[in-house]
Write a protein that holds these residues in place. Sequence first.
Motif, PDB file in Angstrom:
ATOM      1  N   ASP A 285       0.834  -1.199   0.000  1.00 32.50           N
ATOM      2  CA  ASP A 285       0.000   0.000   0.000  1.00 32.50           C
ATOM      3  C   ASP A 285       0.872   1.252   0.000  1.00 32.50           C
ATOM      4  O   ASP A 285       2.009   1.241   0.476  1.00 32.50           O
ATOM      5  CB  ASP A 285      -0.906   0.020   1.235  1.00 32.50           C
ATOM      6  N   GLY A 286       0.323   2.327  -0.539  1.00 32.50           N
ATOM      7  CA  GLY A 286       0.983   3.619  -0.434  1.00 32.50           C
ATOM      8  C   GLY A 286       2.014   3.912  -1.485  1.00 32.50           C
ATOM      9  O   GLY A 286       2.768   4.887  -1.363  1.00 32.50           O
ATOM     10  N   LEU A 287       2.097   3.094  -2.549  1.00 31.56           N
ATOM     11  CA  LEU A 287       3.042   3.354  -3.627  1.00 31.56           C
ATOM     12  C   LEU A 287       2.295   3.909  -4.836  1.00 31.56           C
ATOM     13  O   LEU A 287       1.251   3.389  -5.226  1.00 31.56           O
ATOM     14  CB  LEU A 287       3.779   2.077  -4.032  1.00 31.56           C
ATOM     15  N   VAL A 288       2.852   4.960  -5.428  1.00 34.64           N
ATOM     16  CA  VAL A 288       2.213   5.630  -6.561  1.00 34.64           C
ATOM     17  C   VAL A 288       3.145   5.586  -7.762  1.00 34.64           C
ATOM     18  O   VAL A 288       4.298   5.990  -7.669  1.00 34.64           O
ATOM     19  CB  VAL A 288       1.886   7.100  -6.224  1.00 34.64           C
ATOM     20  N   GLU A 289       2.638   5.077  -8.885  1.00 32.71           N
ATOM     21  CA  GLU A 289       3.438   5.071 -10.111  1.00 32.71           C
ATOM     22  C   GLU A 289       3.458   6.476 -10.702  1.00 32.71           C
ATOM     23  O   GLU A 289       2.421   7.090 -10.902  1.00 32.71           O
ATOM     24  CB  GLU A 289       2.856   4.089 -11.124  1.00 32.71           C
ATOM     25  N   MET A 290       4.661   6.972 -11.011  1.00 30.90           N
ATOM     26  CA  MET A 290       4.807   8.319 -11.550  1.00 30.90           C
ATOM     27  C   MET A 290       5.122   8.330 -13.041  1.00 30.90           C
ATOM     28  O   MET A 290       4.609   9.171 -13.776  1.00 30.90           O
ATOM     29  CB  MET A 290       5.896   9.071 -10.784  1.00 30.90           C
ATOM     30  N   LEU A 291       5.996   7.411 -13.498  1.00 29.06           N
ATOM     31  CA  LEU A 291       6.415   7.409 -14.898  1.00 29.06           C
ATOM     32  C   LEU A 291       6.670   5.999 -15.386  1.00 29.06           C
ATOM     33  O   LEU A 291       7.204   5.158 -14.647  1.00 29.06           O
ATOM     34  CB  LEU A 291       7.720   8.207 -15.080  1.00 29.06           C
ATOM     35  N   ASP A 292       6.297   5.753 -16.635  1.00 26.94           N
ATOM     36  CA  ASP A 292       6.761   4.560 -17.340  1.00 26.94           C
ATOM     37  C   ASP A 292       8.044   4.971 -18.056  1.00 26.94           C
ATOM     38  O   ASP A 292       8.012   5.813 -18.954  1.00 26.94           O
ATOM     39  CB  ASP A 292       5.699   4.099 -18.343  1.00 26.94           C
ATOM     40  N   LEU A 293       9.170   4.397 -17.655  1.00 26.26           N
ATOM     41  CA  LEU A 293      10.463   4.816 -18.193  1.00 26.26           C
ATOM     42  C   LEU A 293      10.796   4.131 -19.521  1.00 26.26           C
ATOM     43  O   LEU A 293      11.787   4.470 -20.157  1.00 26.26           O
ATOM     44  CB  LEU A 293      11.562   4.555 -17.157  1.00 26.26           C
ATOM     45  N   GLY A 294       9.988   3.163 -19.922  1.00 25.27           N
ATOM     46  CA  GLY A 294      10.039   2.662 -21.289  1.00 25.27           C
ATOM     47  C   GLY A 294      11.112   1.648 -21.625  1.00 25.27           C
ATOM     48  O   GLY A 294      11.257   1.271 -22.784  1.00 25.27           O
ATOM     49  N   TYR A 295      11.875   1.158 -20.655  1.00 25.46           N
ATOM     50  CA  TYR A 295      12.866   0.123 -20.951  1.00 25.46           C
ATOM     51  C   TYR A 295      12.628  -1.067 -20.019  1.00 25.46           C
ATOM     52  O   TYR A 295      11.740  -1.041 -19.173  1.00 25.46           O
ATOM     53  CB  TYR A 295      14.294   0.657 -20.823  1.00 25.46           C
ATOM     54  N   GLY A 296      13.410  -2.126 -20.200  1.00 23.40           N
ATOM     55  CA  GLY A 296      13.197  -3.326 -19.396  1.00 23.40           C
ATOM     56  C   GLY A 296      11.857  -3.979 -19.670  1.00 23.40           C
ATOM     57  O   GLY A 296      11.268  -4.597 -18.781  1.00 23.40           O
ATOM     58  N   THR A 297      11.375  -3.854 -20.905  1.00 23.69           N
ATOM     59  CA  THR A 297      10.059  -4.401 -21.229  1.00 23.69           C
ATOM     60  C   THR A 297      10.099  -5.927 -21.264  1.00 23.69           C
ATOM     61  O   THR A 297      11.061  -6.539 -21.737  1.00 23.69           O
ATOM     62  CB  THR A 297       9.559  -3.877 -22.582  1.00 23.69           C
ATOM     63  N   CYS A 298       9.048  -6.535 -20.775  1.00 25.26           N
ATOM     64  CA  CYS A 298       8.912  -7.987 -20.783  1.00 25.26           C
ATOM     65  C   CYS A 298       7.453  -8.330 -20.504  1.00 25.26           C
ATOM     66  O   CYS A 298       6.639  -7.447 -20.221  1.00 25.26           O
ATOM     67  CB  CYS A 298       9.820  -8.647 -19.744  1.00 25.26           C
ATOM     68  N   ARG A 299       7.144  -9.603 -20.614  1.00 26.82           N
ATOM     69  CA  ARG A 299       5.786 -10.062 -20.334  1.00 26.82           C
ATOM     70  C   ARG A 299       5.828 -11.168 -19.295  1.00 26.82           C
ATOM     71  O   ARG A 299       6.731 -12.005 -19.299  1.00 26.82           O
ATOM     72  CB  ARG A 299       5.111 -10.589 -21.597  1.00 26.82           C
ATOM     73  N   LEU A 300       4.846 -11.172 -18.434  1.00 29.54           N
ATOM     74  CA  LEU A 300       4.636 -12.277 -17.512  1.00 29.54           C
ATOM     75  C   LEU A 300       3.525 -13.119 -18.133  1.00 29.54           C
ATOM     76  O   LEU A 300       2.428 -12.617 -18.366  1.00 29.54           O
ATOM     77  CB  LEU A 300       4.220 -11.746 -16.142  1.00 29.54           C
TER      78      LEU A 300
ATOM     79  N   ILE B  46       3.165 -22.953 -15.775  1.00 27.96           N
ATOM     80  CA  ILE B  46       4.010 -21.972 -15.103  1.00 27.96           C
ATOM     81  C   ILE B  46       3.534 -20.557 -15.422  1.00 27.96           C
ATOM     82  O   ILE B  46       2.873 -20.324 -16.439  1.00 27.96           O
ATOM     83  CB  ILE B  46       5.490 -22.093 -15.505  1.00 27.96           C
ATOM     84  N   VAL B  47       3.880 -19.623 -14.552  1.00 27.13           N
ATOM     85  CA  VAL B  47       3.780 -18.198 -14.843  1.00 27.13           C
ATOM     86  C   VAL B  47       5.193 -17.656 -14.722  1.00 27.13           C
ATOM     87  O   VAL B  47       5.813 -17.751 -13.661  1.00 27.13           O
ATOM     88  CB  VAL B  47       2.823 -17.473 -13.879  1.00 27.13           C
ATOM     89  N   ASP B  48       5.708 -17.121 -15.835  1.00 27.55           N
ATOM     90  CA  ASP B  48       7.111 -16.724 -15.848  1.00 27.55           C
ATOM     91  C   ASP B  48       7.315 -15.515 -16.753  1.00 27.55           C
ATOM     92  O   ASP B  48       6.485 -15.204 -17.604  1.00 27.55           O
ATOM     93  CB  ASP B  48       7.978 -17.886 -16.332  1.00 27.55           C
ATOM     94  N   ILE B  49       8.457 -14.856 -16.557  1.00 24.53           N
ATOM     95  CA  ILE B  49       8.834 -13.700 -17.362  1.00 24.53           C
ATOM     96  C   ILE B  49       9.396 -14.162 -18.692  1.00 24.53           C
ATOM     97  O   ILE B  49      10.172 -15.120 -18.765  1.00 24.53           O
ATOM     98  CB  ILE B  49       9.895 -12.853 -16.618  1.00 24.53           C
ATOM     99  N   THR B  50       9.008 -13.482 -19.771  1.00 25.02           N
ATOM    100  CA  THR B  50       9.612 -13.731 -21.071  1.00 25.02           C
ATOM    101  C   THR B  50       9.769 -12.419 -21.818  1.00 25.02           C
ATOM    102  O   THR B  50       8.943 -11.512 -21.677  1.00 25.02           O
ATOM    103  CB  THR B  50       8.770 -14.721 -21.907  1.00 25.02           C
ATOM    104  N   SER B  51      10.831 -12.323 -22.581  1.00 23.28           N
ATOM    105  CA  SER B  51      11.034 -11.153 -23.440  1.00 23.28           C
ATOM    106  C   SER B  51      10.782 -11.506 -24.899  1.00 23.28           C
ATOM    107  O   SER B  51      10.053 -10.833 -25.609  1.00 23.28           O
ATOM    108  CB  SER B  51      12.454 -10.595 -23.273  1.00 23.28           C
ATOM    109  N   THR B  52      11.391 -12.610 -25.334  1.00 20.60           N
ATOM    110  CA  THR B  52      11.252 -13.026 -26.735  1.00 20.60           C
ATOM    111  C   THR B  52      10.515 -14.347 -26.886  1.00 20.60           C
ATOM    112  O   THR B  52      10.105 -14.696 -27.989  1.00 20.60           O
ATOM    113  CB  THR B  52      12.637 -13.167 -27.379  1.00 20.60           C
TER     114      THR B  52
END
Length: 282
Positions: free
Chosen positions: A78-93, A154-160
């Motif tokens: 709780d109590g965290l506010v997103e301010m900016l999408d910095l646009g790098y490190g993109t991936c999908r879960l 599974i639920v996992d991170i993937t980029s490509t």
Amino acid sequence: MRIAVPNKGRLHDPTVDLLERAGLHVVDGADRQLYADTVDPEVTVLYARAADIPEYVADGAADVGITGLDQVREADLDGLVEMLDLGYGTCRLVLAAPEDGDIERVEDLAGGTVATEFPTITRKYFADLSIDVDVAEVSGATELTPHVDIADGIVDITSTGTTLRMNRLAIIDEVLQSSVRLFAREDVVDDSKVQQVATALQSVIAAEGKRYLMMNVPNDALDDVKDVLPGMGGPTVMDIAGEDDVAVHAVVDEADVFETITELKAVGASDVLVTEIERLVE
């Protein structure tokens, strides 16, 4: 003000580079050092594991943090506010299962087991779909678990998707799209220094993929040049002392530069200069 940034891994270098380009040069930021000063005496950098950064911000060890959205969602604080999408490190879960198995839809996992390094996100995903599964938390090699009878999917991170294909896993659904974000605690979001840092970072992001064009234009060709330029809010036109021409400046997308210059020359512009833009405050 203290900024928590990843201390290593694929997010470390681009994050430090972003701070540098935003004017927050890190001073004495040696490896294995926990804290580092910046050229701004009011701003300090705290190096931490990417997964720990949301907790550091929430607990007050840092005022703002830079890490992946997946880490923020997994922390579920709780109590965290997103301010900016910095646009790098993109991936999908993603949700995946053996490509030669019986699981082809999310519903096929009902009553089964799903292995993941992101148990909080995974439980919420299945709860939102009203599908009952057992979630097995693992600390690595998630893609192997269906092949050794630990999990059905599974639920996992993937980029490509390459690692999933190598392990004969097929994507069933996308759970989350993630990229690196700047976030802060609610109580400091409106702080002037926090806003100053956010503006500096945003100015770097806004300048990416943009180029600054400067040229000389005869007065009688000015309207044609304005029609060609796709600039932000229209070009800037300035008189040139002792000349009949005017100077025209504009910001254009990098992808449009080649075609734009060709069209500008065709309607009478000359001495076209193209420069990179380090920061763009909108």
